[in-house]
Design an enzyme around this catalytic site. Structure first.
Site, PDB file in Angstrom:
ATOM      1  N   GLU B  46     167.681  32.746  65.535  1.00 32.25           N
ATOM      2  CA  GLU B  46     168.304  33.523  66.612  1.00 32.25           C
ATOM      3  C   GLU B  46     168.674  32.570  67.744  1.00 32.25           C
ATOM      4  O   GLU B  46     167.834  31.817  68.228  1.00 32.25           O
ATOM      5  CB  GLU B  46     167.329  34.585  67.139  1.00 32.25           C
ATOM      6  CG  GLU B  46     167.029  35.687  66.148  1.00 32.25           C
ATOM      7  CD  GLU B  46     166.056  36.747  66.686  1.00 32.25           C
ATOM      8  OE1 GLU B  46     165.710  37.667  65.928  1.00 32.25           O
ATOM      9  OE2 GLU B  46     165.635  36.628  67.865  1.00 32.25           O
ATOM     10  N   GLU B  57     164.299  40.164  79.154  1.00 26.30           N
ATOM     11  CA  GLU B  57     163.535  38.941  78.880  1.00 26.30           C
ATOM     12  C   GLU B  57     162.388  38.746  79.863  1.00 26.30           C
ATOM     13  O   GLU B  57     162.506  39.083  81.032  1.00 26.30           O
ATOM     14  CB  GLU B  57     164.444  37.710  78.975  1.00 26.30           C
ATOM     15  CG  GLU B  57     165.793  37.833  78.308  1.00 26.30           C
ATOM     16  CD  GLU B  57     165.733  37.980  76.797  1.00 26.30           C
ATOM     17  OE1 GLU B  57     164.634  37.824  76.221  1.00 26.30           O
ATOM     18  OE2 GLU B  57     166.782  38.272  76.206  1.00 26.30           O
TER      19      GLU B  57
END
Lengths: 416, 277
Positions: B46, B57
């Protein structure tokens, strides 16, 4: 109930938050729209007894004389806490309580929303944490202290430029981790559905009172209604009950900052005028008008007013502008500062710098735009902005300012 | 529908799926780091395309995004990054919807997907795009043979699970828990619960959030995961290298060693997917 406003709005959030948005949508329908368990009755009662509503609609004699029209001021600066923000914060904290949530988080720019949330949380006995950009904690120290006085945690956010945009991102991040027990009291008509509608509904009390009070005083509707717009909760609350009245012109006044030009290279917009200079994008959970570069990276915004310093705007307001119902206007820092001094001198009301943008626009508006009767919402009081105004007035050579030399500090500490 | 390269990567044993932010801290060093992960046993990689407001995040990846943006990463540079990489495993682009949307045209997000596919991207993860808003991107992905991977969260309700799995391809990203830190037992409990809910899905289930050691990786696959996703623990190594002024080679070696540790954990505990089904 629509989830979008034309092509604006929607729900662009991590999957972890989606069930919470469904739960909130359900609570919004039941408690706010259907008054289940008497929620709205309790909300209105608390707005009255704790919040100090209704606020006056004041005829401003000197401004009326100056602009050759009848100027009415909706005095949201007289709401408990000193700004319209309490309407929404009290509504959402109460809703969180009805939903069985145990903790409140919020973000704040100028500190007015954080202060209102901290007050509402203290009033309703809920633990509360407020995210605030580091830059804003420095330029809005009195509000940080007020939040702490009300027993809220204030967590500075150091990422980026440390303003409202970063504080919202951090609050969303917290929420994604704590969503099972926590309600996020978003501070404006921004964010994913149902927040824009929910906040609009709680702020609509402003225009409901304006209509009723102006009718009592003059028996008519206004020709134009003016409100400053950052995220847009003051504007949407002020416009809400006039949107369907085509005879009433609606003006949303944005922060033009130092310029409407954009520095694409540095990713900086020296303004916060997303209705005027923004483009369609996805920010903080909604599709709306956003200050961004050609790649879609969000720009750092600027305004002399921390409360307007935001790169996005509420999706409903973006839609009303696109359909031509609301006219966006922008006012630069200097004109806003002039508005600040003018209202202080003419009417004895020291406004928030946000409001000062709307007052500044009166000077630039044509008689046709103002009409015979104009209502302007004083979104908040200016105590929080005095330090900023002291510094900025000296650098901007502001018309209407008092003699500033006496306040200049050579070698002294202004923060004392 | 034929099985994608990404799904196939989960066949022989549970897959090791590392994440790095592309361009962190520079374009050139980041190329070395991704290639080191491939040498260390990555089955799918990824790659983060940084967005200025990464609301999903934690602080570690947030800082990586700041470093990458400061070194000049853009969507176009990201595609050049993918084209420069010398790795032989499927690549997934993880980014936020505004970047995809701005790269698009009046018709929708297709230009982004077209360019990504041409550069060698096999799948997309868009953490701020729930199934409800994903139809235009789903259509574009189908047209270009790109997998669209959705995240199943611990809060995902049973009602949401069915449409979510119907829209997913490649693999399902199982978010092991809500927080970014927490006790290990918490991870395995939540993992077993989440994996049980996915029974009956044809897609491999890759578990992410908070895995940092080979031992944990082994526990997760022993609990029945088809793969593990590791991001922050690897980004931490990049950050340490940056802060301690290590050479690119030194940091790359550390990443490769960490990748081997995690792969070994999987191999010791995992079984081929055919046996697991």
């Amino acid at each position: 109930m629509s989830e979008t406003f034309g092509r604006y709005g929607g729900q662009y959030v991590p999957e972890a938050l989606m069930p919470a948005l469904e739960e909130l949508t359900d609570a919004y329908r039941r408690y706010v729209l259907d008054n289940e368990d008497g929620f709205m009755d309790e909300f209105r009662e608390r707005l009255r007894t704790f919040g100090g509503r209704p606020t006056p609609l004041q005829h401003a004699e000197k401004l009326s004389e100056r602009y050759g029209t009848s100027v009415y001021l909706k005095r949201e600066d007289l709401v408990h806490g000193g700004a319209h923000k309490l309407n929404n914060a009290l509504g959402q904290v109460l809703l969180a309580k009805y939903m069985g949530k145990e903790r409140i988080i919020a973000e704040t720019g100028a500190g007015q929303h954080g202060t209102a949330t901290a007050m509402a949380a203290a009033h309703l006995d809920m633990p509360c944490e407020i995210y605030m950009g580091r830059t804003d904690t420095n330029r809005q120290r009195p509000n940080v202290f007020r939040m702490r006085l009300n027993d809220a945690e204030v967590t500075p956010v150091d990422v980026g430029r440390g303003t409202l945009k970063e504080a919202i991102s951090q609050a969303l991040r917290d929420w994604a981790h704590s969503v099972e027990t926590t309600h996020y009291v978003i501070g404006s008509v921004v964010g994913p559905h149902p927040f824009p509608q929910l906040v609009d509904e709680f702020q609509a009390v402003i225009s409901a009172e304006i209509r009723e009070q102006l009718h009592e005083q003059t028996g008519t509707l206004p020709n134009s209604v003016v409100a400053c717009a950052g995220g847009g909760s003051n504007a949407m609350g002020t416009f809400h009950h006039f949107v369907d009245e085509e005879s009433v012109d609606l003006y949303a006044i944005e922060a033009g900052g130092s310029s409407l030009d954009v520095d694409e290279e540095r990713g900086v917009a020296p303004n916060s005028a997303s209705l005027t200079t923004g483009t369609e994008g996805v920010l903080h959970g909604a599709r709306t008008r956003v200050l961004q570069d050609s790649d879609g990276q969000i720009m750092e915004s600027h305004s002399v007013s921390a409360g307007l310093d935001y790169a996005g705007v509420g999706p409903e307001l973006a839609h009303l502008v696109e359909t031509g119902r609301v006219t966006p206007e922008s006012v630069d820092d200097r004109t806003a500062l002039a508005g600040f001094h003018r209202l202080s001198q003419a009417e004895g009301i020291i406004p928030a710098l946000e409001t000062a943008h709307a007052v500044g626009w009166l000077e630039e508006a044509t008689p046709e735009q103002l009409g015979e009767q104009v209502v302007l919402t004083v979104s908040g009081r200016g105590d929080k902005d005095l330090e900023t105004v002291l510094e900025e007035t000296a650098t901007h050579d502001v018309p209407a300012a008092p003699e500033m030399d006496v306040f200049s500090t050579t070698g002294g500490d202004r923060n004392e | 529908m034929s099985e994608s390269d990404i799904t196939a990567a989960f066949e022989d044993r549970p897959a090791f799926v590392p994440y790095l932010t592309a361009g962190d801290p520079t374009f050139e060093s980041s190329i070395e780091y991704v290639e080191a992960l491939a040498r260390g046993g990555a089955d799918v990689i990824e790659l983060g395309l940084p967005f200025s407001e990464p609301i999903a995040e934690g602080p570690t990846i947030q800082q990586a995004i700041v470093r990458s943006l400061e070194s000049g990463m853009t969507p176009e540079r990201f595609f050049e990054f993918v084209e420069t990489l010398g790795v032989d495993v499927p690549l997934v682009c993880m980014t936020y919807y505004n970047l995809i949307y701005q790269y698009g045209d009046a018709e929708g997000p297709r230009p982004f997907v077209e360019r990504a596919a041409a550069a060698g991207i096999d799948g997309l993860i868009v953490p701020d795009l729930p199934v409800e808003e994903a139809t235009p991107l789903r259509t574009a992905c189908d047209a270009h043979g790109v997998d669209l991977i959705f995240i199943v969260a611990p809060t995902t309700t049973d009602e949401r699970l069915t449409p979510l799995l119907e829209h997913s391809s490649g693999y399902v990203y199982v978010q092991a828990r809500l927080g970014v830190t927490g006790a290990r037992s918490d991870v395995s409990d939540r993992t077993s619960y989440s994996l049980d809910r996915l029974e009956g899905s044809d897609l491999p289930a890759a578990v992410g959030f908070g895995i940092s050691t080979g031992e944990q990786a082994g526990e997760i696959v022993a609990a029945g995961a088809d793969g593990i996703i590791v991001g922050s623990a690897l980004v931490d190594i990049v950050a340490e290298g940056y802060e301690d002024d290590l050479t690119t080679e030194e940091t790359a070696e550390r990443l490769e060693a960490k990748a081997r540790e995690l792969t070994t954990g999987i191999i010791e505990q995992g079984r081929p997917r055919s046996e697991r089904l």
